[in-house]
Design a protein around this motif. Structure first.
Motif, mmCIF file in Angstrom:
data_model
loop_
_atom_site.group_PDB
_atom_site.id
_atom_site.type_symbol
_atom_site.label_atom_id
_atom_site.label_comp_id
_atom_site.label_asym_id
_atom_site.label_seq_id
_atom_site.Cartn_x
_atom_site.Cartn_y
_atom_site.Cartn_z
ATOM 1 N N SER A 7 0.829 -1.205 0.000
ATOM 2 C CA SER A 7 0.000 0.000 0.000
ATOM 3 C C SER A 7 0.865 1.256 0.000
ATOM 4 C CB SER A 7 -0.900 0.011 1.239
ATOM 5 O OG SER A 7 -1.592 1.235 1.342
ATOM 6 N N ASP A 8 0.417 2.249 -0.736
ATOM 7 C CA ASP A 8 1.123 3.528 -0.702
ATOM 8 C C ASP A 8 0.703 4.346 0.519
ATOM 9 O OD1 ASP A 8 -1.414 3.937 -1.837
ATOM 10 O OD2 ASP A 8 -0.712 5.300 -3.391
ATOM 11 N N LEU A 9 -0.036 3.701 1.427
ATOM 12 C CA LEU A 9 -0.448 4.360 2.665
ATOM 13 C C LEU A 9 0.138 3.677 3.908
ATOM 14 C CD1 LEU A 9 -4.200 5.069 1.893
ATOM 15 C CD2 LEU A 9 -2.325 6.703 1.960
ATOM 16 N N LEU A 10 1.206 2.919 3.752
ATOM 17 C CA LEU A 10 1.796 2.235 4.911
ATOM 18 C C LEU A 10 2.273 3.223 5.977
ATOM 19 C CD1 LEU A 10 3.774 -0.687 3.237
ATOM 20 C CD2 LEU A 10 1.673 -0.845 4.592
ATOM 21 N N ASN A 11 2.635 4.425 5.561
ATOM 22 C CA ASN A 11 3.075 5.433 6.529
ATOM 23 C C ASN A 11 1.919 6.231 7.125
ATOM 24 O OD1 ASN A 11 5.788 4.794 6.341
ATOM 25 N ND2 ASN A 11 6.070 6.104 4.558
ATOM 26 N N ASP A 12 0.718 6.021 6.624
ATOM 27 C CA ASP A 12 -0.470 6.662 7.172
ATOM 28 C C ASP A 12 -0.790 6.002 8.511
ATOM 29 O OD1 ASP A 12 -3.605 6.350 7.504
ATOM 30 O OD2 ASP A 12 -3.290 8.169 6.299
ATOM 31 N N ARG A 13 -1.027 6.806 9.519
ATOM 32 C CA ARG A 13 -1.206 6.284 10.880
ATOM 33 C C ARG A 13 -2.349 5.266 10.974
ATOM 34 N NH1 ARG A 13 -1.353 10.067 16.163
ATOM 35 N NH2 ARG A 13 -0.563 8.474 17.538
ATOM 36 N N GLU A 14 -3.510 5.620 10.464
ATOM 37 C CA GLU A 14 -4.667 4.722 10.579
ATOM 38 C C GLU A 14 -4.502 3.463 9.727
ATOM 39 O OE1 GLU A 14 -9.426 4.389 9.571
ATOM 40 O OE2 GLU A 14 -8.346 6.208 8.989
ATOM 41 N N ILE A 15 -4.169 3.639 8.473
ATOM 42 C CA ILE A 15 -4.101 2.496 7.564
ATOM 43 C C ILE A 15 -2.866 1.657 7.853
ATOM 44 C CG2 ILE A 15 -3.860 1.842 5.142
ATOM 45 C CD1 ILE A 15 -5.834 4.181 4.571
ATOM 46 N N GLY A 16 -1.733 2.310 8.056
ATOM 47 C CA GLY A 16 -0.537 1.564 8.439
ATOM 48 C C GLY A 16 -0.752 0.814 9.746
ATOM 49 N N GLY A 17 -1.467 1.442 10.671
ATOM 50 C CA GLY A 17 -1.781 0.794 11.944
ATOM 51 C C GLY A 17 -2.661 -0.429 11.772
ATOM 52 N N ARG A 18 -3.627 -0.350 10.854
ATOM 53 C CA ARG A 18 -4.497 -1.506 10.571
ATOM 54 C C ARG A 18 -3.680 -2.664 10.010
ATOM 55 N NH1 ARG A 18 -9.592 1.136 10.355
ATOM 56 N NH2 ARG A 18 -11.158 -0.412 9.840
ATOM 57 N N ILE A 19 -2.802 -2.339 9.082
ATOM 58 C CA ILE A 19 -1.987 -3.374 8.448
ATOM 59 C C ILE A 19 -1.018 -3.970 9.465
ATOM 60 C CG2 ILE A 19 -0.218 -3.783 6.678
ATOM 61 C CD1 ILE A 19 -1.763 -1.643 4.972
ATOM 62 N N GLU A 20 -0.420 -3.133 10.299
ATOM 63 C CA GLU A 20 0.481 -3.632 11.337
ATOM 64 C C GLU A 20 -0.273 -4.510 12.328
ATOM 65 O OE1 GLU A 20 3.250 -4.781 13.995
ATOM 66 O OE2 GLU A 20 3.478 -4.215 11.892
ATOM 67 N N ALA A 21 -1.478 -4.119 12.699
ATOM 68 C CA ALA A 21 -2.281 -4.938 13.624
ATOM 69 C C ALA A 21 -2.574 -6.302 13.007
ATOM 70 C CB ALA A 21 -3.580 -4.219 13.971
ATOM 71 N N PHE A 22 -2.866 -6.319 11.720
ATOM 72 C CA PHE A 22 -3.091 -7.581 11.008
ATOM 73 C C PHE A 22 -1.839 -8.454 11.060
ATOM 74 C CE2 PHE A 22 -2.446 -9.940 7.063
ATOM 75 C CZ PHE A 22 -3.562 -10.768 7.057
ATOM 76 N N ASN A 23 -0.693 -7.871 10.706
ATOM 77 C CA ASN A 23 0.567 -8.627 10.721
ATOM 78 C C ASN A 23 0.911 -9.099 12.132
ATOM 79 O OD1 ASN A 23 1.179 -8.527 7.934
ATOM 80 N ND2 ASN A 23 1.958 -6.457 8.156
ATOM 81 N N ALA A 24 0.707 -8.243 13.121
ATOM 82 C CA ALA A 24 1.008 -8.597 14.512
ATOM 83 C C ALA A 24 0.115 -9.732 15.001
ATOM 84 C CB ALA A 24 0.856 -7.372 15.412
ATOM 85 N N GLU A 25 -1.144 -9.700 14.592
ATOM 86 C CA GLU A 25 -2.074 -10.757 15.019
ATOM 87 C C GLU A 25 -1.593 -12.129 14.570
ATOM 88 O OE1 GLU A 25 -6.595 -12.333 14.145
ATOM 89 O OE2 GLU A 25 -6.138 -10.226 13.754
ATOM 90 N N PHE A 26 -1.176 -12.238 13.314
ATOM 91 C CA PHE A 26 -0.768 -13.549 12.824
ATOM 92 C C PHE A 26 0.622 -13.948 13.282
ATOM 93 C CE2 PHE A 26 -4.647 -13.118 10.715
ATOM 94 C CZ PHE A 26 -5.166 -14.385 10.930
ATOM 95 N N ALA A 27 1.491 -13.000 13.459
ATOM 96 C CA ALA A 27 2.785 -13.329 14.068
ATOM 97 C C ALA A 27 2.546 -13.818 15.492
ATOM 98 C CB ALA A 27 3.701 -12.108 14.058
ATOM 99 N N GLY A 28 1.593 -13.204 16.180
ATOM 100 C CA GLY A 28 1.240 -13.627 17.529
ATOM 101 C C GLY A 28 0.645 -15.014 17.567
ATOM 102 N N ARG A 29 -0.199 -15.344 16.584
ATOM 103 C CA ARG A 29 -0.780 -16.704 16.523
ATOM 104 C C ARG A 29 0.318 -17.742 16.307
ATOM 105 N NH1 ARG A 29 -3.668 -19.545 17.395
ATOM 106 N NH2 ARG A 29 -4.891 -20.270 15.668
ATOM 107 N N ILE A 30 1.267 -17.432 15.436
ATOM 108 C CA ILE A 30 2.391 -18.340 15.210
ATOM 109 C C ILE A 30 3.220 -18.447 16.484
ATOM 110 C CG2 ILE A 30 4.539 -18.666 13.906
ATOM 111 C CD1 ILE A 30 3.050 -17.204 11.544
ATOM 112 N N ALA A 31 3.455 -17.323 17.130
ATOM 113 C CA ALA A 31 4.229 -17.306 18.378
ATOM 114 C C ALA A 31 3.544 -18.132 19.463
ATOM 115 C CB ALA A 31 4.434 -15.875 18.855
ATOM 116 N N ASP A 32 2.223 -18.086 19.531
ATOM 117 C CA ASP A 32 1.496 -18.879 20.523
ATOM 118 C C ASP A 32 1.781 -20.364 20.348
ATOM 119 O OD1 ASP A 32 0.378 -16.571 21.567
ATOM 120 O OD2 ASP A 32 -1.563 -16.855 20.566
ATOM 121 N N VAL A 33 1.791 -20.821 19.104
ATOM 122 C CA VAL A 33 2.070 -22.231 18.827
ATOM 123 C C VAL A 33 3.513 -22.562 19.213
ATOM 124 C CG1 VAL A 33 2.265 -23.975 17.010
ATOM 125 C CG2 VAL A 33 0.330 -22.383 17.015
ATOM 126 N N ILE A 34 4.427 -21.678 18.860
ATOM 127 C CA ILE A 34 5.838 -21.899 19.200
ATOM 128 C C ILE A 34 6.002 -21.945 20.710
ATOM 129 C CG2 ILE A 34 8.144 -20.850 19.130
ATOM 130 C CD1 ILE A 34 7.324 -19.742 16.314
#
Length: 193
Positions: free
Chosen positions: A106-133
């Motif tokens: 996205s050309d809005l990765l540096n946008d606070r709201e949209i970048g934050g949404r995308i980061e929350a998405f990435n963090a959620e799945f990294a967290g799910r993988i981390a839970d299994v580990i």
């Protein structure tokens, strides 16, 4: 046309325009034209371009979330789970929709709201993988999260690179190569009894 069907039509048109031109290059005029509706009809459903983009982004993240969740929950055998999760990234990126570009390029990765949404998405799945580990090893939560981020990043970056060379390396082969690499690393951490 029923409201839900109209909304889907508008999101499909917006998808075409945003993938082709990015957020900044897209216009509501072009989206209305592609959807074959008037601008007032478009504005009845979405107050502005940003709201339309967010709705489309959320739709793609929900779709991708379903694939990842199914992969993570598909088995308790961690080697197969690694393979399924990495394959989910490749399958999503291989789709003709190019929806992954909205999430990862996205050309809005540096946008606070949209970048934050995308980061929350990435963090959620990294967290799910981390839970299994963390469940299977004696690693501390912070260490497991670091490994979860690394594995998700490896899957995402390699799949995004692969999409431009899909004619040279079939998807199954590409995701299998990356899965084997990931498993050789994570498989060295023994399961705790």
């Amino acid at each position: 046309m029923p409201r839900a069907a109209r909304r889907r039509q508008l999101l499909q048109a917006a998808h075409q325009v945003f993938v082709a031109h990015g957020f900044h290059g897209a216009s509501m005029d072009e989206i209305a034209e592609v959807a074959e509706v008037s601008k007032p009809v478009l504005y009845q459903h979405f107050p502005g371009k940003r709201e339309l983009y967010v709705a489309l982004l959320d739709t793609h993240m929900d779709e991708f979330s379903s694939l990842l969740e199914a992969a993570i929950n598909s088995t308790t055998d961690n080697k197969l789970r690694v393979t399924a999760t990495i394959r989910a990234y490749y399958e999503y990126i291989a789709r003709d929709s190019q929806g992954f570009r909205l999430i990862f390029e996205s050309d809005l990765l540096n946008d606070r709201e949209i970048g934050g949404r995308i980061e929350a998405f990435n963090a959620e799945f990294a967290g799910r993988i981390a839970d299994v580990i963390a469940e299977d090893t004696n690693l501390a939560p912070a260490q497991a999260l670091l490994m979860g981020r690394a594995m998700a990043g490896m899957a995402q970056v390699s799949a995004r690179y692969w999409v431009d060379m899909a004619d040279e390396v079939p998807m199954e082969e590409a995701s299998d190569l990356v899965s084997r690499l990931a498993w050789r690393g994570i498989g060295r951490f023994p399961k705790e009894s």
